[in-house]
Design a protein around this motif. Structure first.
Motif, PDB file in Angstrom:
ATOM      1  N   PHE A 120       0.812  -1.208   0.000  1.00  0.00           N
ATOM      2  CA  PHE A 120       0.000   0.000   0.000  1.00  0.00           C
ATOM      3  C   PHE A 120       0.853   1.269   0.000  1.00  0.00           C
ATOM      4  O   PHE A 120       2.040   1.244   0.283  1.00  0.00           O
ATOM      5  CB  PHE A 120      -0.933   0.017   1.213  1.00  0.00           C
ATOM      6  CG  PHE A 120      -0.216   0.175   2.531  1.00  0.00           C
ATOM      7  CD1 PHE A 120      -0.063   1.423   3.117  1.00  0.00           C
ATOM      8  CD2 PHE A 120       0.311  -0.931   3.185  1.00  0.00           C
ATOM      9  CE1 PHE A 120       0.596   1.567   4.325  1.00  0.00           C
ATOM     10  CE2 PHE A 120       0.969  -0.800   4.393  1.00  0.00           C
ATOM     11  CZ  PHE A 120       1.109   0.454   4.967  1.00  0.00           C
ATOM     12  N   SER A 121       0.198   2.371  -0.312  1.00  0.00           N
ATOM     13  CA  SER A 121       0.763   3.709  -0.142  1.00  0.00           C
ATOM     14  C   SER A 121      -0.286   4.538   0.584  1.00  0.00           C
ATOM     15  O   SER A 121      -1.483   4.288   0.461  1.00  0.00           O
ATOM     16  CB  SER A 121       1.139   4.338  -1.487  1.00  0.00           C
ATOM     17  OG  SER A 121      -0.008   4.486  -2.285  1.00  0.00           O
ATOM     18  N   LEU A 122       0.183   5.522   1.368  1.00  0.00           N
ATOM     19  CA  LEU A 122      -0.713   6.296   2.227  1.00  0.00           C
ATOM     20  C   LEU A 122      -0.164   7.706   2.369  1.00  0.00           C
ATOM     21  O   LEU A 122       1.033   7.893   2.576  1.00  0.00           O
ATOM     22  CB  LEU A 122      -0.778   5.608   3.591  1.00  0.00           C
ATOM     23  CG  LEU A 122      -1.853   5.983   4.587  1.00  0.00           C
ATOM     24  CD1 LEU A 122      -3.237   5.659   4.044  1.00  0.00           C
ATOM     25  CD2 LEU A 122      -1.629   5.217   5.884  1.00  0.00           C
ATOM     26  N   THR A 123      -1.024   8.707   2.239  1.00  0.00           N
ATOM     27  CA  THR A 123      -0.640  10.103   2.416  1.00  0.00           C
ATOM     28  C   THR A 123      -1.596  10.731   3.415  1.00  0.00           C
ATOM     29  O   THR A 123      -2.806  10.520   3.334  1.00  0.00           O
ATOM     30  CB  THR A 123      -0.719  10.870   1.075  1.00  0.00           C
ATOM     31  OG1 THR A 123       0.153  10.238   0.142  1.00  0.00           O
ATOM     32  CG2 THR A 123      -0.317  12.321   1.250  1.00  0.00           C
ATOM     33  N   GLY A 178      -4.106   0.233  -2.135  1.00  0.00           N
ATOM     34  CA  GLY A 178      -3.232  -0.924  -2.073  1.00  0.00           C
ATOM     35  C   GLY A 178      -3.838  -2.123  -2.760  1.00  0.00           C
ATOM     36  O   GLY A 178      -4.921  -2.048  -3.343  1.00  0.00           O
ATOM     37  N   VAL A 179      -3.124  -3.230  -2.669  1.00  0.00           N
ATOM     38  CA  VAL A 179      -3.580  -4.498  -3.220  1.00  0.00           C
ATOM     39  C   VAL A 179      -3.366  -5.563  -2.159  1.00  0.00           C
ATOM     40  O   VAL A 179      -2.276  -5.687  -1.608  1.00  0.00           O
ATOM     41  CB  VAL A 179      -2.817  -4.869  -4.509  1.00  0.00           C
ATOM     42  CG1 VAL A 179      -3.216  -6.256  -4.999  1.00  0.00           C
ATOM     43  CG2 VAL A 179      -3.027  -3.835  -5.589  1.00  0.00           C
ATOM     44  N   ILE A 207       3.609   7.431   3.074  1.00  0.00           N
ATOM     45  CA  ILE A 207       4.268   6.128   3.111  1.00  0.00           C
ATOM     46  C   ILE A 207       4.158   5.535   1.719  1.00  0.00           C
ATOM     47  O   ILE A 207       3.074   5.474   1.146  1.00  0.00           O
ATOM     48  CB  ILE A 207       3.598   5.180   4.129  1.00  0.00           C
ATOM     49  CG1 ILE A 207       3.739   5.722   5.537  1.00  0.00           C
ATOM     50  CG2 ILE A 207       4.184   3.768   4.022  1.00  0.00           C
ATOM     51  CD1 ILE A 207       2.962   4.960   6.575  1.00  0.00           C
ATOM     52  N   ASP A 208       5.286   5.123   1.170  1.00  0.00           N
ATOM     53  CA  ASP A 208       5.322   4.442  -0.118  1.00  0.00           C
ATOM     54  C   ASP A 208       5.803   3.018   0.113  1.00  0.00           C
ATOM     55  O   ASP A 208       6.614   2.772   1.000  1.00  0.00           O
ATOM     56  CB  ASP A 208       6.281   5.150  -1.081  1.00  0.00           C
ATOM     57  CG  ASP A 208       5.791   6.541  -1.448  1.00  0.00           C
ATOM     58  OD1 ASP A 208       4.591   6.686  -1.710  1.00  0.00           O
ATOM     59  OD2 ASP A 208       6.613   7.469  -1.449  1.00  0.00           O
ATOM     60  N   ASP A 209       5.320   2.105  -0.672  1.00  0.00           N
ATOM     61  CA  ASP A 209       5.746   0.709  -0.591  1.00  0.00           C
ATOM     62  C   ASP A 209       5.552   0.127   0.807  1.00  0.00           C
ATOM     63  O   ASP A 209       6.432  -0.550   1.337  1.00  0.00           O
ATOM     64  CB  ASP A 209       7.204   0.572  -1.052  1.00  0.00           C
ATOM     65  CG  ASP A 209       7.567  -0.882  -1.349  1.00  0.00           C
ATOM     66  OD1 ASP A 209       6.661  -1.648  -1.721  1.00  0.00           O
ATOM     67  OD2 ASP A 209       8.734  -1.246  -1.174  1.00  0.00           O
ATOM     68  N   GLY A 210       4.404   0.424   1.426  1.00  0.00           N
ATOM     69  CA  GLY A 210       4.084  -0.160   2.718  1.00  0.00           C
ATOM     70  C   GLY A 210       3.703  -1.617   2.567  1.00  0.00           C
ATOM     71  O   GLY A 210       3.273  -2.059   1.490  1.00  0.00           O
ATOM     72  N   THR A 233       8.024   2.696   5.085  1.00  0.00           N
ATOM     73  CA  THR A 233       8.942   3.818   5.183  1.00  0.00           C
ATOM     74  C   THR A 233       8.373   4.962   4.373  1.00  0.00           C
ATOM     75  O   THR A 233       7.577   4.772   3.469  1.00  0.00           O
ATOM     76  CB  THR A 233      10.345   3.461   4.655  1.00  0.00           C
ATOM     77  OG1 THR A 233      10.225   3.050   3.283  1.00  0.00           O
ATOM     78  CG2 THR A 233      10.977   2.355   5.468  1.00  0.00           C
ATOM     79  N   GLY A 234       8.783   6.167   4.715  1.00  0.00           N
ATOM     80  CA  GLY A 234       8.290   7.320   3.994  1.00  0.00           C
ATOM     81  C   GLY A 234       8.997   8.574   4.436  1.00  0.00           C
ATOM     82  O   GLY A 234      10.075   8.526   5.040  1.00  0.00           O
ATOM     83  N   GLU A 235       8.364   9.707   4.158  1.00  0.00           N
ATOM     84  CA  GLU A 235       8.909  10.999   4.527  1.00  0.00           C
ATOM     85  C   GLU A 235       7.810  11.871   5.082  1.00  0.00           C
ATOM     86  O   GLU A 235       6.643  11.668   4.808  1.00  0.00           O
ATOM     87  CB  GLU A 235       9.515  11.685   3.299  1.00  0.00           C
ATOM     88  CG  GLU A 235      10.741  11.005   2.770  1.00  0.00           C
ATOM     89  CD  GLU A 235      11.375  11.815   1.661  1.00  0.00           C
ATOM     90  OE1 GLU A 235      11.358  13.053   1.738  1.00  0.00           O
ATOM     91  OE2 GLU A 235      11.889  11.198   0.729  1.00  0.00           O
ATOM     92  N   GLY A 236       8.210  12.854   5.876  1.00  0.00           N
ATOM     93  CA  GLY A 236       7.242  13.806   6.391  1.00  0.00           C
ATOM     94  C   GLY A 236       7.665  14.346   7.727  1.00  0.00           C
ATOM     95  O   GLY A 236       8.736  14.056   8.243  1.00  0.00           O
TER      96      GLY A 236
END
Length: 151
Positions: free
Chosen positions: A38-41, A54-55, A82-85, A132-135
């Motif tokens: 998944f990805s999440l913002t 996500g899938v 979060i990218d590539d969760g 992992t991600g940024e923020g």
């Protein structure tokens, strides 16, 4: 150890504790292993809101595109993505068991690149998340993490 490996280690430990305390009769019936990418913002300013997609893929070959929404309140401020969760479900009988709202609680303090891991529950189904991600994010929040079928 990389940040994502630490995240999976923490999630694995929490999942092991949850599995040890789960009712064994229900767990014995749940034979389907499912994972989610998944990805999440999200953003927060007292109220916390995040959306993503996500899938979910299960070992029996079934897969489903899903929408993710996390909402709650608390003492938070920030924005992140979060990218590539990755997520792992336990105590799943059929793919539709993964749909619904999971209880969520979180304490964060991050700036720049960061990693996260947490275990969420919905009845007997548990979901261990890592990513992992940024923020920039600071605070304590609570609420729900909802997974629904994508259109």
């Amino acid at each position: 150890m990389t940040a994502i490996n630490k995240g999976f280690a923490a999630a694995g430990l929490a999942l092991a504790i949850a599995a040890a305390t789960a009712p064994s009769a229900q767990a014995a019936d749940a034979q389907l292993d499912c994972t989610m990418r998944f990805s999440l913002t999200g953003w927060s300013a007292i109220y916390k809101h995040a959306e993503g997609s996500g899938v979910v893929t299960c070992e029996n070959g079934e897969s489903m595109k899903v929408k993710i929404s996390a909402k709650g309140g608390g003492l938070t401020v920030g924005k992140s993505h979060i990218d590539d969760g990755k997520g792992e479900f336990t105590d799943v009988h059929k793919m539709s068991d993964i749909l619904g709202t999971y209880a969520q609680g979180e304490a964060t303090a991050a700036a720049g690149k960061s990693a996260t891991a947490q275990v969420l529950t919905k009845g007997t189904v548990s979901l261990a998340l890592a990513g992992t991600g940024e923020g920039v994010d600071l605070g304590i929040s609570f609420g729900g993490f909802t997974i629904s079928k994508a259109d």
